[in-house]
Design a protein around this motif. Structure first.
Motif, PDB file in Angstrom:
ATOM      1  N   ARG A 190       0.830  -1.200   0.000  1.00 41.84           N
ATOM      2  CA  ARG A 190       0.000   0.000   0.000  1.00 41.84           C
ATOM      3  C   ARG A 190       0.871   1.260   0.000  1.00 41.84           C
ATOM      4  O   ARG A 190       0.655   2.197  -0.757  1.00 41.84           O
ATOM      5  N   GLU A 191       1.924   1.215   0.855  1.00 41.64           N
ATOM      6  CA  GLU A 191       2.799   2.373   0.948  1.00 41.64           C
ATOM      7  C   GLU A 191       3.530   2.607  -0.378  1.00 41.64           C
ATOM      8  O   GLU A 191       3.712   3.742  -0.807  1.00 41.64           O
ATOM      9  N   HIS A 192       3.922   1.508  -1.018  1.00 41.48           N
ATOM     10  CA  HIS A 192       4.638   1.642  -2.291  1.00 41.48           C
ATOM     11  C   HIS A 192       3.713   2.240  -3.367  1.00 41.48           C
ATOM     12  O   HIS A 192       4.138   3.073  -4.175  1.00 41.48           O
ATOM     13  N   LEU A 193       2.440   1.804  -3.367  1.00 42.08           N
ATOM     14  CA  LEU A 193       1.489   2.364  -4.334  1.00 42.08           C
ATOM     15  C   LEU A 193       1.196   3.821  -4.016  1.00 42.08           C
ATOM     16  O   LEU A 193       0.982   4.641  -4.895  1.00 42.08           O
ATOM     17  N   GLY A 194       1.170   4.131  -2.737  1.00 42.56           N
ATOM     18  CA  GLY A 194       0.708   5.435  -2.286  1.00 42.56           C
ATOM     19  C   GLY A 194      -0.804   5.418  -2.289  1.00 42.56           C
ATOM     20  O   GLY A 194      -1.426   4.816  -3.156  1.00 42.56           O
ATOM     21  N   GLY A 195      -1.406   6.073  -1.279  1.00 45.19           N
ATOM     22  CA  GLY A 195      -2.872   6.141  -1.250  1.00 45.19           C
ATOM     23  C   GLY A 195      -3.499   4.839  -0.803  1.00 45.19           C
ATOM     24  O   GLY A 195      -3.006   4.152   0.082  1.00 45.19           O
ATOM     25  N   GLU A 196      -4.584   4.506  -1.503  1.00 43.52           N
ATOM     26  CA  GLU A 196      -5.425   3.401  -1.063  1.00 43.52           C
ATOM     27  C   GLU A 196      -4.840   2.054  -1.505  1.00 43.52           C
ATOM     28  O   GLU A 196      -4.326   1.929  -2.624  1.00 43.52           O
ATOM     29  N   LEU A 197      -4.965   1.046  -0.623  1.00 43.24           N
ATOM     30  CA  LEU A 197      -4.557  -0.303  -1.011  1.00 43.24           C
ATOM     31  C   LEU A 197      -5.388  -0.748  -2.222  1.00 43.24           C
ATOM     32  O   LEU A 197      -6.616  -0.622  -2.211  1.00 43.24           O
ATOM     33  N   THR A 198      -4.739  -1.200  -3.263  1.00 48.78           N
ATOM     34  CA  THR A 198      -5.460  -1.723  -4.427  1.00 48.78           C
ATOM     35  C   THR A 198      -4.792  -3.028  -4.839  1.00 48.78           C
ATOM     36  O   THR A 198      -3.618  -3.039  -5.199  1.00 48.78           O
ATOM     37  N   VAL A 199      -5.552  -4.101  -4.732  1.00 51.01           N
ATOM     38  CA  VAL A 199      -5.021  -5.425  -5.048  1.00 51.01           C
ATOM     39  C   VAL A 199      -5.861  -6.011  -6.176  1.00 51.01           C
ATOM     40  O   VAL A 199      -7.089  -5.882  -6.182  1.00 51.01           O
ATOM     41  N   THR A 200      -5.185  -6.631  -7.114  1.00 51.31           N
ATOM     42  CA  THR A 200      -5.869  -7.263  -8.240  1.00 51.31           C
ATOM     43  C   THR A 200      -6.190  -8.712  -7.879  1.00 51.31           C
ATOM     44  O   THR A 200      -5.342  -9.423  -7.343  1.00 51.31           O
ATOM     45  N   LEU A 201      -7.407  -9.127  -8.143  1.00 48.33           N
ATOM     46  CA  LEU A 201      -7.808 -10.524  -7.940  1.00 48.33           C
ATOM     47  C   LEU A 201      -8.386 -11.045  -9.257  1.00 48.33           C
ATOM     48  O   LEU A 201      -8.567 -10.278 -10.208  1.00 48.33           O
TER      49      LEU A 201
END
Ligand SMILES: NC(=O)c1ccc[n+]([C@@H]2O[C@H](COP(=O)([O-])OP(=O)(O)OC[C@H]3O[C@@H](n4cnc5c(N)ncnc54)[C@H](O)[C@@H]3O)[C@@H](O)[C@H]2O)c1
Ligand SMILES: [Zn+2]
Length: 379
Positions: free
Chosen positions: A337-348
């Motif tokens: 999440r920190e690496h993306l910045g902002g909101e956690l976004t995970v692909t499923l």
């Protein structure tokens, strides 16, 4: 005052064989393609693993430039740097490349030509992008992963503060030259590991490519060069299409579909202090998030079974002792999440070739997914 500017980036990704053969025009064509003063000066950076597998590489590069009749010139002897993650963990390597760029008067009309695996491509790319605010970079990836994934994209970086790719830039290359000759001496382990990225991009983007991988699994597992090269090409095309058409080439948002399976993969790489290759860790990450997709009711169990079988038949790992203790691995979600910045976004996954994004993951389901993988070993 509102400033607005748009910039178009273009770069060729060329598939060739024996780039440095006398008479192979690819390198000369690419380096002369946008004009500029002659001779076109080259600072070559070589991965030491490639330099030892191909001991005549420096001599062949010098011969190729020498035969160009003043069109190409080497700014110096090639700079040989440690291959693999060492290139990204040791900050003196980038400093050394900056020093060479300075000492050899490599300017913004010259080229840094880097020949190596993803680690060396990332480190040399970072050095090139930050010297004079950006020297033209030609990547010659020498691994399956480099040719189908890391080398064709727009990112570079090195590790710092024990965080992967903490320092880095978005910098599209001048060109990418994929030479299949290099793959012949790549150890089997790396030839297989890089295929995990092909499975990944098939899973999220292209169900027919997934079926193709299943149909060619024996040839791929046997490291047949033609079949591997075909898989690399399709994977690279899908990757490039995402960068150009995904609407966010420089990753300003939080969605990162090409990072499917990567929250766990990145954590597994650091938990195993890079004993796991990136591609091997990705295979485990695909399994965790694939099985999670089943646990969450998004993906049918039979499709997941095909994924589990394909990775196994390719010879990719489907379990690792680092999965035994869940707690450290789960920390990978927050790192991601920190690496993306902002909101956690995970692909499923919702199918083989169909993906969906979620913004939260249920810890119990992650544990159940890992438990399933552990139990599958006994089945
Ligand atoms: N920039 C990006 O977008 C991006 C994307 C994915 C991965 N990566 C990075 O790529 C790195 C992994 O790269 P990789 O999988 O290519 O491996 P690698 O660069 O770690 O290389 C693995 C080993 O193979 C050796 N080697 C390379 N080519 C060879 C050849 N042809 N013959 C013999 N030996 C050879 C290297 O010396 C090294 O010891 C990771 O650091 C990862 O973070 C970057
Ligand atoms: Zn990856």
């Amino acid at each position: 005052v509102h400033q607005r500017l748009s910039v178009t980036f273009e770069y060729p990704v060329v598939f060739t064989r024996d780039l440095l053969a006398q008479g192979n025009p690819v390198l000369t064509h690419v380096l002369t393609s946008r004009g500029g003063p002659r001779p076109h000066r080259i600072l070559a950076v070589l991965d030491d693993g490639v330099a030892s597998a191909f001991p005549d590489l420096s001599a062949r590069l010098a011969a190729y430039a020498g035969a160009s009749e003043g069109v190409l010139a080497l700014a110096s002897d090639p700079v040989v740097v440690p291959g693999g993650e060492r290139a990204k963990n040791d900050p003196t390597i980038v400093a050394r490349l900056h020093r060479e760029i300075h000492a050899r008067h490599v300017d913004r009309h010259s080229f840094v030509v880097v020949v190596g695996g993803g680690g060396v491509l990332d480190a040399a790319g970072y050095a090139a992008a930050t010297a004079h605010r950006g020297i033209r970079l030609v990547r010659v990836p020498t691994t399956v992963l480099g040719q189908n994934d890391s080398g064709v994209g727009v990112k570079n970086g090195i590790n710092a503060f024990e965080a992967k790719n903490f320092l880095g830039t978005f910098a599209p290359p001048f060109a990418v030259l994929n030479d299949s000759l290099f793959l012949e001496r790549l150890p089997r382990r790396d030839r297989i590991a890089g295929l995990a990225e092909a499975v990944k991009v098939a899973l999220i983007r292209d169900g027919s490519f997934f079926t193709w991988l299943e149909a060619h699994v024996q040839a791929l597992a046997a490291c047949d060069l033609d079949t591997t090269t075909t898989a690399i090409r399709r994977c690279a095309e899908l990757h490039l299409a995402h960068i150009a058409g995904g609407g966010d080439p420089f990753e300003t948002g939080s969605a990162r579909p090409l990072d499917f399976g990567h929250w766990a993969a990145h954590k597994l790489e650091s938990l195993t202090t890079h004993e796991l290759r990136h591609g091997e860790a990705v295979a485990l990450g695909l399994l965790i998030d694939g099985r999670y997709s089943v646990e969450a009711g998004l993906l049918d169990a039979a499709s997941f079974g095909r994924l589990h079988a394909l990775l196994g038949a390719l010879g990719l790992p489907r379990w690792h002792t680092a999965l035994e203790d869940h707690a450290p691995l789960l920390g990978g979600l927050e790192d991601f999440r920190e690496h993306l910045g902002g909101e956690l976004t995970v692909t499923l996954l919702t199918g083989l070739g169909r993906a969906v994004e979620v913004h939260a993951m249920d810890v119990d389901r992650i544990r159940a997914a890992i438990a399933w993988l552990g139990e599958a070993r006994a089945r």
